[in-house]
Design a protein around this motif. Structure first.
Motif, mmCIF file in Angstrom:
data_model
loop_
_atom_site.group_PDB
_atom_site.id
_atom_site.type_symbol
_atom_site.label_atom_id
_atom_site.label_comp_id
_atom_site.label_asym_id
_atom_site.label_seq_id
_atom_site.Cartn_x
_atom_site.Cartn_y
_atom_site.Cartn_z
ATOM 1 N N SER A 198 -0.037 -17.573 -1.926
ATOM 2 C CA SER A 198 -0.994 -16.887 -2.801
ATOM 3 C C SER A 198 -1.380 -15.530 -2.208
ATOM 4 N N ARG A 199 -1.445 -15.450 -0.881
ATOM 5 C CA ARG A 199 -1.735 -14.164 -0.228
ATOM 6 C C ARG A 199 -0.573 -13.186 -0.385
ATOM 7 N N VAL A 200 0.657 -13.703 -0.304
ATOM 8 C CA VAL A 200 1.842 -12.861 -0.520
ATOM 9 C C VAL A 200 1.842 -12.338 -1.950
ATOM 10 N N ASP A 201 1.517 -13.201 -2.902
ATOM 11 C CA ASP A 201 1.486 -12.790 -4.303
ATOM 12 C C ASP A 201 0.456 -11.680 -4.527
ATOM 13 N N GLU A 202 -0.711 -11.808 -3.894
ATOM 14 C CA GLU A 202 -1.739 -10.766 -4.001
ATOM 15 C C GLU A 202 -1.255 -9.461 -3.375
ATOM 16 N N LEU A 203 -0.628 -9.571 -2.217
ATOM 17 C CA LEU A 203 -0.096 -8.398 -1.523
ATOM 18 C C LEU A 203 0.943 -7.693 -2.390
ATOM 19 N N ALA A 204 1.847 -8.468 -2.974
ATOM 20 C CA ALA A 204 2.885 -7.899 -3.829
ATOM 21 C C ALA A 204 2.278 -7.267 -5.078
ATOM 22 N N ALA A 205 1.288 -7.913 -5.659
ATOM 23 C CA ALA A 205 0.650 -7.353 -6.853
ATOM 24 C C ALA A 205 -0.023 -6.025 -6.528
ATOM 25 N N ASP A 206 -0.664 -5.951 -5.362
ATOM 26 C CA ASP A 206 -1.304 -4.697 -4.956
ATOM 27 C C ASP A 206 -0.269 -3.603 -4.709
ATOM 28 N N ALA A 207 0.832 -3.968 -4.065
ATOM 29 C CA ALA A 207 1.843 -2.973 -3.704
ATOM 30 C C ALA A 207 2.723 -2.569 -4.879
ATOM 31 N N LEU A 208 3.063 -3.535 -5.730
ATOM 32 C CA LEU A 208 4.031 -3.278 -6.790
ATOM 33 C C LEU A 208 3.413 -3.180 -8.180
ATOM 34 N N GLY A 209 2.165 -3.607 -8.313
ATOM 35 C CA GLY A 209 1.528 -3.655 -9.627
ATOM 36 C C GLY A 209 1.700 -2.418 -10.471
ATOM 37 N N PRO A 210 1.306 -1.246 -9.981
ATOM 38 C CA PRO A 210 1.446 -0.049 -10.812
ATOM 39 C C PRO A 210 2.902 0.275 -11.128
ATOM 40 N N LEU A 211 3.810 -0.089 -10.246
ATOM 41 C CA LEU A 211 5.227 0.221 -10.459
ATOM 42 C C LEU A 211 5.893 -0.803 -11.361
ATOM 43 N N ALA A 212 5.563 -2.064 -11.164
ATOM 44 C CA ALA A 212 6.204 -3.116 -11.941
ATOM 45 C C ALA A 212 5.559 -3.302 -13.304
ATOM 46 N N GLY A 213 4.367 -2.736 -13.492
ATOM 47 C CA GLY A 213 3.637 -2.938 -14.732
ATOM 48 C C GLY A 213 3.962 -1.946 -15.818
ATOM 49 N N GLY A 214 5.008 -1.169 -15.652
ATOM 50 C CA GLY A 214 5.395 -0.229 -16.703
ATOM 51 C C GLY A 214 4.512 0.991 -16.736
ATOM 52 N N GLY A 215 4.144 1.509 -15.577
ATOM 53 C CA GLY A 215 3.257 2.659 -15.511
ATOM 54 C C GLY A 215 3.930 3.978 -15.819
ATOM 55 N N LEU A 216 5.081 3.969 -16.439
ATOM 56 C CA LEU A 216 5.808 5.193 -16.764
ATOM 57 C C LEU A 216 5.036 5.978 -17.810
ATOM 58 N N ASP A 217 4.672 7.213 -17.489
ATOM 59 C CA ASP A 217 3.928 8.078 -18.399
ATOM 60 C C ASP A 217 4.920 8.907 -19.195
ATOM 61 N N LEU A 218 5.102 8.562 -20.443
ATOM 62 C CA LEU A 218 6.052 9.266 -21.280
ATOM 63 C C LEU A 218 5.396 10.366 -22.096
ATOM 64 N N GLY A 219 4.104 10.558 -21.938
ATOM 65 C CA GLY A 219 3.390 11.556 -22.734
ATOM 66 C C GLY A 219 4.024 12.933 -22.663
ATOM 67 N N GLY A 220 4.311 13.422 -21.466
ATOM 68 C CA GLY A 220 4.917 14.735 -21.312
ATOM 69 C C GLY A 220 6.344 14.776 -21.819
#
Length: 128
Positions: A88-110
């Motif tokens: 569960s600690r690894v999962d939290e660590l991964a979510a913190d590290a990868l969350g913005p990247l794995a969550g589709g944070g691609l900004d296509l506005g520009g």
């Protein structure tokens, strides 16, 4: 002027953003692989890499009450519980590290040539 079959869509910009995100994701994954996380329960400590690989188990003398079958079963339960704690600690660590990247944070506005001035926000599938 060359007609762009995709309208205002800037494919070059989208490709550049995708490549940047891929590089960031790879760097975050490499960082996770180098980290370790521990979980512990009742004198049992389990160590996992940041990617979730089991790298160690330490059993304290107080974790084993005896040598009978029940005591050994209890020890097995402690190992499983310590693993779950570490996982569960690894999962939290991964979510913190990868969350913005794995969550589709691609900004296509520009890349799409603008924002709200181009028209109303499109409806998403499912109505939200």
């Amino acid at each position: 002027m060359t007609d762009n079959p995709f309208g205002n869509l800037d494919l070059g910009s989208m490709l550049e953003q995708a490549q940047q995100m891929q590089a960031q994701l790879m760097a975050a994954q490499a960082d996770l692989a180098e980290r370790t996380v521990e979980g512990s329960v009742g004198g049992v400590v389990v160590t996992l890499s940041g990617t979730g690989d089991l790298t160690g188990v330490t059993i304290g003398a107080d974790a084993v009450a005896g040598t009978d079958a029940e005591s050994l079963t209890d020890l097995g339960d402690l190992v499983v519980a310590a693993y779950r704690d570490a996982k569960s600690r690894v999962d939290e660590l991964a979510a913190d590290a990868l969350g913005p990247l794995a969550g589709g944070g691609l900004d296509l506005g520009g890349a799409l040539g603008g924002g709200p001035a181009d028209g109303p926000e499109p409806r998403r599938p499912g109505g939200f």
